[in-house]
Structures are given as C-alpha cells and as structure tokens.
Design a protein around this motif. Structure first.
Motif, short mmCIF file in Angstrom:
data_model
loop_
_atom_site.label_atom_id
_atom_site.label_comp_id
_atom_site.label_asym_id
_atom_site.label_seq_id
_atom_site.Cartn_x
_atom_site.Cartn_y
_atom_site.Cartn_z
N PHE A 214 29.62 -21.02 -34.48
CA PHE A 214 29.19 -22.19 -33.99
C PHE A 214 29.89 -23.41 -34.34
O PHE A 214 30.32 -24.37 -33.57
CB PHE A 214 27.74 -22.38 -34.77
CG PHE A 214 26.44 -21.49 -34.06
CD1 PHE A 214 26.12 -22.04 -32.73
CD2 PHE A 214 26.16 -20.36 -34.65
CE1 PHE A 214 25.07 -21.22 -32.21
CE2 PHE A 214 25.06 -19.60 -33.99
CZ PHE A 214 24.72 -20.11 -32.71
N GLU A 215 30.69 -23.01 -35.63
CA GLU A 215 31.45 -24.26 -36.22
C GLU A 215 32.54 -24.53 -35.30
O GLU A 215 32.98 -25.77 -34.85
CB GLU A 215 31.77 -23.99 -37.57
CG GLU A 215 30.77 -24.15 -38.58
CD GLU A 215 31.32 -23.91 -40.05
OE1 GLU A 215 32.50 -23.18 -39.98
OE2 GLU A 215 30.50 -24.00 -40.96
N VAL A 216 33.24 -23.50 -34.91
CA VAL A 216 34.51 -23.51 -34.08
C VAL A 216 34.18 -23.99 -32.76
O VAL A 216 34.85 -24.83 -31.92
CB VAL A 216 35.15 -22.13 -34.02
CG1 VAL A 216 36.49 -22.18 -32.96
CG2 VAL A 216 36.03 -21.85 -35.34
N ALA A 217 32.90 -23.49 -32.26
CA ALA A 217 32.61 -23.85 -30.72
C ALA A 217 31.93 -25.36 -30.81
O ALA A 217 31.86 -26.01 -29.71
CB ALA A 217 31.49 -23.03 -30.26
N GLY A 218 31.95 -26.16 -31.95
CA GLY A 218 31.42 -27.19 -31.82
C GLY A 218 29.90 -27.43 -31.65
O GLY A 218 29.39 -28.62 -31.25
N LEU A 219 29.15 -26.29 -31.82
CA LEU A 219 27.80 -26.71 -31.42
C LEU A 219 26.74 -26.39 -32.79
O LEU A 219 27.10 -25.76 -33.98
CB LEU A 219 27.56 -25.10 -30.59
CG LEU A 219 28.08 -25.34 -29.34
CD1 LEU A 219 28.21 -24.01 -28.55
CD2 LEU A 219 27.75 -26.31 -28.33
N ALA A 220 25.51 -26.90 -32.56
CA ALA A 220 24.71 -26.68 -33.96
C ALA A 220 24.32 -25.49 -34.06
O ALA A 220 23.99 -24.80 -33.06
CB ALA A 220 23.60 -27.76 -33.47
N ASP A 221 24.28 -25.08 -35.08
CA ASP A 221 23.92 -23.77 -35.54
C ASP A 221 22.28 -23.68 -35.94
O ASP A 221 21.96 -24.36 -36.82
CB ASP A 221 24.59 -23.45 -37.01
CG ASP A 221 24.23 -21.95 -37.42
OD1 ASP A 221 23.36 -21.35 -36.77
OD2 ASP A 221 24.80 -21.44 -38.44
N PRO A 222 21.50 -23.02 -35.09
CA PRO A 222 20.15 -22.94 -34.94
C PRO A 222 19.61 -22.08 -36.13
O PRO A 222 18.39 -21.74 -36.25
CB PRO A 222 19.56 -22.66 -33.69
CG PRO A 222 20.80 -21.63 -33.37
CD PRO A 222 22.02 -22.04 -33.98
N THR A 223 20.47 -21.36 -36.74
CA THR A 223 20.02 -20.15 -37.63
C THR A 223 19.20 -20.64 -38.83
O THR A 223 19.60 -21.79 -39.36
CB THR A 223 21.34 -19.50 -38.32
OG1 THR A 223 22.25 -18.87 -36.97
CG2 THR A 223 20.93 -18.28 -39.06
N ARG A 224 18.29 -20.19 -39.00
CA ARG A 224 17.49 -20.33 -40.30
C ARG A 224 17.86 -19.66 -41.50
O ARG A 224 18.07 -18.22 -41.55
CB ARG A 224 15.89 -19.76 -40.42
CG ARG A 224 15.16 -20.87 -39.13
CD ARG A 224 13.58 -20.46 -39.09
NE ARG A 224 13.32 -19.12 -38.99
CZ ARG A 224 13.04 -18.34 -39.71
NH1 ARG A 224 12.64 -18.60 -40.86
NH2 ARG A 224 12.81 -16.93 -39.44
N TYR A 225 18.21 -20.36 -42.51
CA TYR A 225 18.74 -19.74 -43.77
C TYR A 225 17.88 -19.81 -44.96
O TYR A 225 17.03 -20.65 -45.05
CB TYR A 225 20.05 -20.41 -44.33
CG TYR A 225 21.23 -20.44 -43.41
CD1 TYR A 225 22.02 -18.94 -43.29
CD2 TYR A 225 21.65 -21.24 -42.14
CE1 TYR A 225 22.95 -18.98 -42.37
CE2 TYR A 225 22.77 -21.04 -41.34
CZ TYR A 225 23.27 -19.73 -41.40
OH TYR A 225 24.41 -19.59 -40.60
N GLN A 226 17.98 -18.88 -45.65
CA GLN A 226 17.21 -18.63 -46.79
C GLN A 226 17.56 -19.73 -47.62
O GLN A 226 18.76 -20.34 -48.00
CB GLN A 226 17.35 -17.17 -47.57
CG GLN A 226 16.78 -16.09 -46.76
CD GLN A 226 17.35 -14.80 -47.38
OE1 GLN A 226 17.78 -14.76 -48.52
NE2 GLN A 226 17.44 -13.77 -46.33
N SER A 227 16.51 -20.13 -48.66
CA SER A 227 16.91 -21.27 -49.62
C SER A 227 17.82 -20.92 -50.66
O SER A 227 17.62 -19.58 -50.84
CB SER A 227 15.71 -21.92 -50.03
OG SER A 227 14.81 -20.88 -50.84
N ALA A 228 18.60 -21.60 -51.25
CA ALA A 228 19.29 -21.14 -52.59
C ALA A 228 18.42 -20.77 -53.85
O ALA A 228 18.77 -20.05 -54.39
CB ALA A 228 20.27 -22.25 -52.82
#
Length: 228
Positions: A214-228
């Motif tokens: 997503f970063e290289v494509a320049g697109l928003a990452d919609p992934t839900r990540y676990q909290s730290a």
C-alpha cells in the motif's frame, strides 16, 4: 451473470492476493466457484474473510473444505509451539506449510471436475513473497501437467489450466490492480496471527509485505491493526 461464461475454481483464502485474483477472474468473464481451505491454521479470521469476499464479489458458490494439517505440524502457522517470526529471516521461513499449495490445488482440481470447470486460479506470487517453494512458476507448471494426466477429464481430452495472474507482480502492483477492480481490501485478512476479530499484528512477514504494498502504491491501507 453471463450463462455462457466459463466456470473457474478460484482458491480464496480471504487474503489480499486471493481477493485480487477473484476480481481478475470475474473481469475475464469467468463464473467463479470459490474455495477456501480450513487447514488447522492459527485463526479462523481468514476463513470468515473468504466468506465476506466471496459474497460481495459474486461467487456462484463458496465452499469451505477442512483438512487438519495441524496434525502434521512442521509450520508456525499450524503448530502453536513454533513462534511466528516478527523479523525478516533468511531462507524458507518457518511459516512455510509443507505441501499446502499442492493440497489446495488438488482439492480445487477435484471440485473443478465435479462442477465442470477446467480453469483454476491461485494467488501465488514469486516477487514480493516469503520464499515458499510452492509459489514458484516451476511448481505451477508441474502441477498443471499432473492435472492433465491424473484426472478423468484430462484423460478424456479436457485441458486444465492453472491461472497465476499475480505471479510476476509486486505487492504494490497487486494492490493497484485490485483497487482498479474495486476490491474492498478492508474485508480481507492476510496476517499470520490475526486475532479473533481479524485485526492484524502488523509485525509478521505477511503484514510487512501487505503494508509495504500500500505504501509503495501510494494508497491508503485499510487494514485493521491490533493495538500496541
């Protein structure tokens, strides 16, 4: 859906790559029969994701098959006593599941014979991947030859073809193509150790590759990540 379209069995894990492959098969005019395999992996979130993706993307029928590869072990994805690596490693990582894609394609091939399909789609990738031997072109070519000599349909003249549209694409190219095709990546789960809700750890190899895409494509990452 076009009743004259050719049937295809699409392996659909519920992850980013397989969802993109499904969208590509649909764009090519295939009637998709989607297949997910519950093989004793660490979580069921990706299986639940496969149901969401299949439903939203027009699968004719979605099948979930169950095989207990956790009884064999040998992989961090099926044996909880083996930790999932959270830093890059050299060589084939412990997240490799012995014979997984051989098994998946065999199940897809059997179902293809039943539903009358000769086209199988799988989201293997040999560019941005973890180094698994069953994601390489050599494996796909060998399995395709096997499919055409090991089946009733093949012996009687049908020609099976294994489609690997992502095999030479970078993760950024995959994300860009899937976005063009309208894939809702928020529905997908790629993490090797997602929690029960499907939230990703953000640290495993699969998470790193996905986020970088997503970063290289320049697109928003919609992934839900676990909290730290």
């Amino acid at each position: 859906m076009n009743r004259q379209a050719r049937k295809a069995v699409v392996l659909l894990s519920g992850g980013l790559d397989s969802a993109t492959v499904l969208a590509m098969a649909v764009e090519q005019g295939f009637e998709p029969y989607t297949l997910a395999v519950s093989y004793g992996q660490r979580h069921s979130a990706e299986i639940e994701a496969s149901v969401r993706v299949a439903t939203s993307m027009g699968s004719v029928r979605h099948q979930v098959m169950r095989v207990n590869l956790d009884e064999l072990g040998g992989s961090a994805l099926t044996d909880r006593s083996i930790a999932v690596p959270v830093t890059p490693t050299s060589g084939i990582p412990v997240t490799y599941v012995p014979a997984r894609n051989t098994l998946f394609l065999s199940l897809a091939l059997g179902w293809a014979e039943v539903v009358g399909a000769t086209d199988l789609f799988i989201g293997v990738n040999a560019v941005d991947y973890s180094g698994y031997p069953d994601c390489r072109p050599e494996f796909i070519e060998a399995f395709e030859k096997l499919a055409n000599v090991a089946t009733k349909a093949g012996v009687e003249g049908a020609r099976f073809r294994i489609h690997t549209p992502l095999i030479a694409m970078s993760k950024a190219q995959i994300v860009t193509e899937g976005t063009r095709l309208g894939v809702d990546y928020a529905q997908t789960v790629s993490c090797y150790q997602a929690d029960d809700s499907g939230a990703a750890c953000g640290r495993c190899d699969s998470c790193r590759l996905r986020r970088a895409g997503f970063e290289v494509a320049g697109l928003a990452d919609p992934t839900r990540y676990q909290s730290a």
